[in-house]
Design a protein around this motif. Structure first.
Motif, mmCIF file in Angstrom:
data_model
loop_
_atom_site.group_PDB
_atom_site.id
_atom_site.type_symbol
_atom_site.label_atom_id
_atom_site.label_comp_id
_atom_site.label_asym_id
_atom_site.label_seq_id
_atom_site.Cartn_x
_atom_site.Cartn_y
_atom_site.Cartn_z
ATOM 1 N N LYS A 47 0.880 -1.107 0.019
ATOM 2 C CA LYS A 47 0.030 0.092 0.086
ATOM 3 C C LYS A 47 1.119 1.288 -0.204
ATOM 4 O O LYS A 47 0.585 2.105 -0.835
ATOM 5 C CB LYS A 47 -0.753 -0.121 1.385
ATOM 6 N N HIS A 50 2.405 2.151 -3.494
ATOM 7 C CA HIS A 50 1.333 2.447 -4.439
ATOM 8 C C HIS A 50 1.141 4.014 -4.100
ATOM 9 O O HIS A 50 1.224 4.759 -4.845
ATOM 10 C CB HIS A 50 0.147 1.637 -4.371
ATOM 11 N N SER A 93 7.161 0.509 -17.391
ATOM 12 C CA SER A 93 6.371 -0.422 -18.293
ATOM 13 C C SER A 93 7.471 -0.862 -19.493
ATOM 14 O O SER A 93 7.633 -1.903 -19.787
ATOM 15 C CB SER A 93 5.506 0.278 -18.950
ATOM 16 N N ILE A 131 -3.672 3.462 -16.354
ATOM 17 C CA ILE A 131 -3.836 2.057 -16.282
ATOM 18 C C ILE A 131 -3.109 1.722 -14.773
ATOM 19 O O ILE A 131 -3.936 0.958 -14.008
ATOM 20 C CB ILE A 131 -3.209 1.143 -17.313
ATOM 21 N N TYR A 132 -1.805 2.275 -14.639
ATOM 22 C CA TYR A 132 -1.204 1.889 -13.260
ATOM 23 C C TYR A 132 -2.332 2.583 -12.129
ATOM 24 O O TYR A 132 -2.430 1.892 -11.034
ATOM 25 C CB TYR A 132 -0.081 2.456 -13.041
ATOM 26 N N ILE A 134 -5.422 3.094 -11.881
ATOM 27 C CA ILE A 134 -6.588 2.098 -11.568
ATOM 28 C C ILE A 134 -6.476 0.912 -10.888
ATOM 29 O O ILE A 134 -7.082 0.779 -10.036
ATOM 30 C CB ILE A 134 -7.414 2.147 -13.055
ATOM 31 N N LYS A 135 -5.243 0.315 -11.202
ATOM 32 C CA LYS A 135 -4.938 -1.033 -10.620
ATOM 33 C C LYS A 135 -4.554 -0.501 -9.236
ATOM 34 O O LYS A 135 -4.560 -1.497 -8.311
ATOM 35 C CB LYS A 135 -3.779 -1.611 -11.371
ATOM 36 N N ALA A 136 -3.609 0.616 -8.819
ATOM 37 C CA ALA A 136 -3.095 0.970 -7.686
ATOM 38 C C ALA A 136 -4.197 0.998 -6.852
ATOM 39 O O ALA A 136 -4.313 0.614 -5.567
ATOM 40 C CB ALA A 136 -2.166 2.100 -7.839
ATOM 41 N N ARG A 138 -7.450 0.087 -7.011
ATOM 42 C CA ARG A 138 -8.058 -1.191 -6.442
ATOM 43 C C ARG A 138 -6.944 -1.998 -5.580
ATOM 44 O O ARG A 138 -7.746 -2.665 -4.729
ATOM 45 C CB ARG A 138 -8.074 -2.064 -7.643
ATOM 46 N N GLU A 139 -5.980 -1.990 -5.742
ATOM 47 C CA GLU A 139 -5.293 -3.038 -4.878
ATOM 48 C C GLU A 139 -5.187 -2.187 -3.165
ATOM 49 O O GLU A 139 -5.150 -2.869 -2.398
ATOM 50 C CB GLU A 139 -3.765 -3.066 -5.524
#
Length: 150
Positions: A47, A50, A93, A131-132, A134-136, A138-139
């Motif tokens: 956490k 991120h 990336s 994209i990162y 959004i993923k971060a 969520r995580e």
């Protein structure tokens, strides 16, 4: 040896981090055998990683807006700031897909490689950063749920 969570229970394995004893139910609870304390520590560090990256992207976006100002027609400062903030995400990336053959380049090869990679990082970062993010997010929300349950 007894389970760290369940006293008087025989050990079936150990925590991969601190080697604390785990009974069969604790041993199978997580994908990687881990005691509750080590698991909470691990997900808290994820956490934190991120949050640092997202805050860094936000600061980069604001710095780019400040540097380039609002003198240009309206969409351009925001797009330039997005390109600037996306450079670290684009760089990460590209690093994932870079072959190891570049390890054996002469000095001029390294200069060209990093120059091309920097330009590509700007382009890829425009797509990779959202994209990162959004993923971060969520995580981070999943980690918060796990910590609340834990």
């Amino acid at each position: 040896m007894e389970c760290i969570q369940h006293p008087n229970t025989n050990v079936a394995g150990t925590c991969g981090t601190c080697n604390a004893g785990l009974c069969s139910s604790c041993f199978q609870y997580y994908t990687i055998p881990s005691c509750v304390q080590c698991f909470q520590s691990d997900i808290s560090s994820v956490k934190g990683k991120h949050v640092k990256r997202l805050v860094g992207a936000g600061v980069g976006y604001l710095v780019a807006l400040f540097l380039f100002g609002f003198s240009a027609p309206m969409p351009w400062p925001f797009l330039i700031a997005l390109c600037f903030a996306g450079i670290p995400a684009g760089w990460r990336s590209l690093t994932k897909i870079t072959p190891d053959v570049f390890l054996f380049l002469p000095l001029i090869g390294w200069v060209i490689y990093f120059g091309v990679k920097a330009v590509l990082a700007v382009i890829v970062g425009v797509v990779a950063l959202p994209i990162y993010a959004i993923k971060a997010f969520r995580e981070i929300s999943m980690v918060n749920k796990m910590l609340a349950e834990g």
